[in-house]
Write an enzyme that holds these catalytic residues in place. Structure first.
Site, mmCIF file in Angstrom:
data_model
loop_
_atom_site.group_PDB
_atom_site.id
_atom_site.type_symbol
_atom_site.label_atom_id
_atom_site.label_comp_id
_atom_site.label_asym_id
_atom_site.label_seq_id
_atom_site.Cartn_x
_atom_site.Cartn_y
_atom_site.Cartn_z
ATOM 1 C CG ASP A 177 -2.135 0.759 1.158
ATOM 2 O OD1 ASP A 177 -2.101 1.818 0.517
ATOM 3 O OD2 ASP A 177 -3.157 0.304 1.709
ATOM 4 C CG ASP A 184 -4.005 6.090 0.562
ATOM 5 O OD1 ASP A 184 -4.885 5.322 0.976
ATOM 6 O OD2 ASP A 184 -3.822 7.232 1.008
ATOM 7 C CD GLU A 216 -8.582 4.905 -1.304
ATOM 8 O OE1 GLU A 216 -9.454 4.843 -0.430
ATOM 9 O OE2 GLU A 216 -7.572 5.618 -1.183
ATOM 10 C CG HIS A 271 -8.302 0.169 5.470
ATOM 11 N ND1 HIS A 271 -8.274 -0.113 4.118
ATOM 12 C CD2 HIS A 271 -7.800 1.411 5.589
ATOM 13 C CE1 HIS A 271 -7.766 0.915 3.469
ATOM 14 N NE2 HIS A 271 -7.466 1.853 4.333
ATOM 15 C CG ASP A 272 -10.778 3.400 4.239
ATOM 16 O OD1 ASP A 272 -10.124 3.577 5.284
ATOM 17 O OD2 ASP A 272 -10.294 3.543 3.094
HETATM 18 C C1 GLC Z 1 -7.368 6.182 1.848
HETATM 19 C C2 GLC Z 1 -7.224 5.087 2.857
HETATM 20 C C3 GLC Z 1 -7.700 5.589 4.182
HETATM 21 C C4 GLC Z 1 -6.866 6.791 4.574
HETATM 22 C C5 GLC Z 1 -6.871 7.849 3.488
HETATM 23 C C6 GLC Z 1 -5.803 8.858 3.711
HETATM 24 O O1 GLC Z 1 -8.691 6.512 1.639
HETATM 25 O O2 GLC Z 1 -7.901 3.942 2.441
HETATM 26 O O3 GLC Z 1 -7.632 4.614 5.168
HETATM 27 O O4 GLC Z 1 -7.367 7.328 5.755
HETATM 28 O O5 GLC Z 1 -6.626 7.298 2.223
HETATM 29 O O6 GLC Z 1 -4.538 8.276 3.494
#
Ligand code: GLC
Ligand code: CA
Length: 536
Positions: free
Chosen positions: A99, A203, A262, A327-328
């Site tokens: 990640d 990310d 993402e 995880h979100d």
């Molecule tokens: C992405 C991650 C999340 C994080 C955010 C900032 O959305 O999945 O967990 O808080 O980025 O890095």
């Protein structure tokens, strides 16, 4: 099937390192812990693991605020532990996806500390600094909002300037327009490729570039200030294209490497537009989790989401991904099911693993881990702390993996960094392992079936012409065979006619009523039951 491609046809399993397995009793999962569970993951039948951040971090955003991108946080281990993990994963045929959070760093990252140290520092321009607008005290240069609440600009008294952060103020956004910063970031990618990783999850990659003139975003109605803007100028800028091409060239310098983005504020069209040659291999469209105001989770809605997604990805000639949990998000089984009943969790798992697209499974999904309801005083996640009860934050989906019924659930001999779900005593790997009807064993069988089935991996998705209400029925068709999936969303026994052909029950609790090839067959599904049929 000799053209099996791991990231397209395989299944990727997300590990949240601090919650997976703790080997030294400090209550935090660690890299040796993950290594110690690789046999379990290989036995489950997944093809790759994606590791959420394990880099040094002050934990303002639980690892997504990184203070050194090319090291391991000592709490999680050392680089040697990482090398061992990769070696051991590869030995078992598992790929490793890292990640990378390259939109921002931690405010404790040396780059930012230097950048902050003075307006003339050569690294000043590695982040996005501006003079506050004259007039009001520290007035931000535009209306941009941090997605975790409040203005996206933080005032720095020492220099009299503000810096940009789209997440917490401890996560300053880097300036991708600065050539040195860009090189330094791409060096991070090269560093991990050289260490043998197979790919990256990027990310919020589509927020890397911001409007050069930092224009304010237009208004739209919404709940939180962040949602009350059209995010026209703070993400999805055209400068992304040449960067993705450069990144792809780096990846293509190694065999079978991969990057999945993402997509922040995703739509299927937007996600698909970032995939393809000279772009990413894949990008999340989050058709089942994000930015959907509510989740009807009915057969009709699910089919509509799938058709919409597949149309976008087909138009672009690229391959989609399927995500139910991460995880979100609240745990899948808590979002779609009721109580501790796992029948709906089996239906959800079947959808994840039998529709088109690369499935991403979130750790614990295979045993139906439920979201933990935390007291307000227990919340740690920034959006939860700020917005409770409007937003309860994401802690509840990050609880320790439930391995067995011992007091630490086999996760840790110490006190876990976050409370265990009370159901760990009976919802765990050890117990489900011994129960032939468990979600875990169902998931293993389904993964094995998928692994052996070209239709389930690459086949065409054939939606139903007409389905009895409450049933979700579709086929996956390939020259090598057809699989029919039938899912009963109702709490009643249901029967349906099967299309002509000789069908064989491959998995599930459905029952074929007439197997006489002369007459069309019928299938009976128990309440919340399901069947995968081979043949056609
Ligand atoms: C992405 C991650 C999340 C994080 C955010 C900032 O959305 O999945 O967990 O808080 O980025 O890095
Ligand atoms: Ca530990």
């Amino acid at each position: 099937m000799d053209d099996f491609l791991w990231w397209r046809d395989g299944v990727i399993y997300q590990v949240y390192p601090r919650s997976f397995c703790d080997t030294n009793g400090d209550g935090l999962g660690d890299l040796p812990g993950i290594t110690s569970r690789l046999d379990y993951l290989a036995g489950l039948g997944v093809d790759a693991i994606w590791l959420s951040p394990f880099y040094p971090t002050p934990d303002a955003d639980f690892g997504y605020d990184i203070s050194d991108h090319t090291a391991v946080d000592p709490r999680f281990g050392a680089l040697e532990d990482f090398d061992t993990l990769v070696r051991e994963a590869h030995r078992r045929g598992l790929r490793v996806v890292l990640d990378l959070a390259l939109n921002h760093t931690s405010d404790r990252h040396p780059w930012f500390i230097e950048s902050r140290s003075g307006r003339d520092h050569p690294k000043r321009d590695w982040f996005i600094w501006r003079r506050p607008r004259p007039g009001r005290r520290h007035a931000p240069p535009n209306n941009w909002q941090a997605s975790f609440g409040g203005t996206a600009w933080e005032y720095d008294a020492a220099s009299g300037e503000v810096y940009l952060h789209l997440f917490t103020r401890q996560q300053p956004d880097v300036n991708w327009r600065n050539p040195d910063l860009r090189q330094a970031q791409l060096d991070v990618v090269r560093f991990w490729l050289e260490r043998g990783v197979d790919g990256f999850r990027l990310d919020v990659f589509n927020a890397y570039f911001k409007d050069e003139r930092l224009r304010s975003n237009p208004f739209k109605p919404g709940l939180r200030a962040f949602d009350r803007q059209v995010h026209l100028h703070d993400m999805d800028q055209p400068e992304m294209a040449p960067l993705l091409a450069e990144l792809r060239t780096i990846l293509d310098g190694y065999p079978e490497r991969y990057a999945v983005g993402e997509t922040y504020l995703s739509t299927p069209d937007k996600a698909a537009s970032y995939c393809g040659a000279e772009k990413l291999h894949a990008a999340f469209s989050f058709d089942f989790i994000r930015h959907v105001p509510f989740f009807p989770w009915t057969p009709g809605w699910i089919v509509r989401q799938l058709l919409r997604r597949d149309a976008s990805f087909d138009r672009a000639g690229v391959w989609p991904t399927t995500v139910l949990g991460n995880h979100d998000q609240r745990r899948t089984a808590s979002r779609y099911g009721r109580g501790e009943d796992d029948r709906m969790a089996k239906i959800a798992m079947t959808i994840l693993l039998t529709v088109r697209g690369t499935p991403f499974m979130y750790y614990g999904e295979e045993i139906g881990m439920r979201n933990l309801r935390l007291r307000r005083s227990e919340l740690m996640d920034p959006p939860g702390v700020k917005y409770w009860p409007l937003d309860i934050g994401r802690d509840g989906c990050r609880t320790p993996m439930q391995w067995d019924a011992t007091p630490g659930a086999g996760f840790s001999s110490g006190r876990p960094w976050i409370r265990l779900h009370p159901n760990a005593a009976w919802r765990n790997v050890a117990i489900q392992d011994g129960d032939p009807g468990s979600l875990l064993n169902f998931t293993r069988q389904l993964l094995a079936l998928r692994r052996a089935s070209p239709a389930l991996q690459r086949g065409e998705f054939v939606p139903p012409a007409r389905t009895p209400p409450g049933l979700l029925v579709y086929q996956r068709r390939s020259p090598a065979g057809t699989v029919l999936v039938a899912l009963n969303f109702t709490r009643w026994k249901r029967r349906m006619d099967l299309p002509p052909g000789a069908w064989r029950l491959a998995l599930g609790d459905g029952r074929l009523i007439s197997e006489n090839p002369a007459r069309p067959g019928r299938l009976e599904l128990p309440p919340l039951g399901l069947a995968l049929l081979d043949g056609g």
